[in-house]
Design an enzyme around this catalytic site. Structure first.
Site, PDB file in Angstrom:
ATOM      1  N   ALA A 130       0.832  -1.210   0.000  1.00  0.00           N
ATOM      2  CA  ALA A 130       0.000   0.000   0.000  1.00  0.00           C
ATOM      3  C   ALA A 130       0.864   1.256   0.000  1.00  0.00           C
ATOM      4  O   ALA A 130       0.533   2.250  -0.665  1.00  0.00           O
ATOM      5  CB  ALA A 130      -0.924  -0.009   1.214  1.00  0.00           C
ATOM      6  N   TYR A 131       1.966   1.212   0.719  1.00  0.00           N
ATOM      7  CA  TYR A 131       2.894   2.349   0.754  1.00  0.00           C
ATOM      8  C   TYR A 131       3.473   2.615  -0.633  1.00  0.00           C
ATOM      9  O   TYR A 131       3.494   3.757  -1.107  1.00  0.00           O
ATOM     10  CB  TYR A 131       4.006   2.066   1.761  1.00  0.00           C
ATOM     11  CG  TYR A 131       5.157   3.041   1.708  1.00  0.00           C
ATOM     12  CD1 TYR A 131       5.044   4.306   2.278  1.00  0.00           C
ATOM     13  CD2 TYR A 131       6.354   2.699   1.082  1.00  0.00           C
ATOM     14  CE1 TYR A 131       6.099   5.209   2.220  1.00  0.00           C
ATOM     15  CE2 TYR A 131       7.414   3.593   1.022  1.00  0.00           C
ATOM     16  CZ  TYR A 131       7.282   4.844   1.596  1.00  0.00           C
ATOM     17  OH  TYR A 131       8.324   5.728   1.528  1.00  0.00           O
TER      18      TYR A 131
END
Length: 220
Positions: A130-131
């Site tokens: 997600a980062y």
């Protein structure tokens, strides 16, 4: 110069603020926790309270008005979950770009991460994935703002707290490696002084080239 830094209490930001203050600039650190204000004052920065996850673009525009440049050095940080990778690492970066545009501030430095254009590995841990997706989305959004922003995207490798060496490898593509936060901050200062780096996406790791020389080698 008056430089507004999102994520003003971060490890890179505090080093950047100290360097800017030492050379006579006015660093302004955006923070959401009032308890961090004294840490910014200690390095010569002006603390400004605002929560980038809840602020409106109008509220943020008021904070960046009169700046010569903005730097996005914010991040959800270790221990944060998937949702905050999006609200901080992606959405807050876009909010800062919107506010800078409304305030008439064109120069925008983005602190990103090495190789995010490659996307997360298929077996990447969900929060890390997600980062990476959030940083790539933020970079893509900024790259589409060429008409309103004089941007430079800096993508460091694995960050360390080791003392800076003043020597780096700065290029559109670099091999994965470590780089000290101190050297990242010094490169950001040099990028602010280098209009020739506008419109460039640059990866950064430790290397053998003095920072001034590495930045000067980036063509317009």
């Amino acid at each position: 110069m008056r430089i507004v830094i999102a994520g003003g209490h971060g490890k890179i930001a505090l080093r950047l603020e100290r360097l800017l203050a030492e050379r006579g600039d006015t660093p302004v650190g955006l923070i959401r926790n009032p308890d961090h204000a004294d840490d910014l004052r200690a390095v010569g920065a002006e603390p400004v309270l605002i929560d980038l996850e809840t602020a409106t673009v109008t509220e943020l525009t008021e904070k960046v008005m009169g700046a010569d440049a903005v730097v996005f050095a914010a991040g959800a940080g270790p221990g944060s979950g998937v949702p905050r990778k999006d609200t901080v690492d992606r959405a807050a970066a876009g909010l800062l770009a919107d506010a800078a545009s409304l305030a008439g501030v064109r120069r925008y430095l983005m602190v990103s991460a090495i190789s995010v254009d490659d996307g997360p590995a298929p077996d990447a841990e969900p929060v890390w994935a997600a980062y990476v997706r959030a940083k790539k989305a933020a970079d893509d959004d900024l790259r589409e703002r060429s008409l309103t922003a004089d941007w430079t995207i800096l993508r460091p490798g694995r960050l360390t707290d080791e003392p800076g060496t003043g020597r780096v490898w700065l290029a559109p593509k670099a091999e994965h490696g470590d780089v000290s936060r101190e050297d990242v901050a010094a490169v950001l200062v040099a990028l602010l002084d280098s209009p020739a780096t506008i419109g460039h996406v640059l990866e950064l790791v430790g290397g053998n080239t003095p920072i001034a020389e590495a930045v000067a080698s980036i063509g317009g």
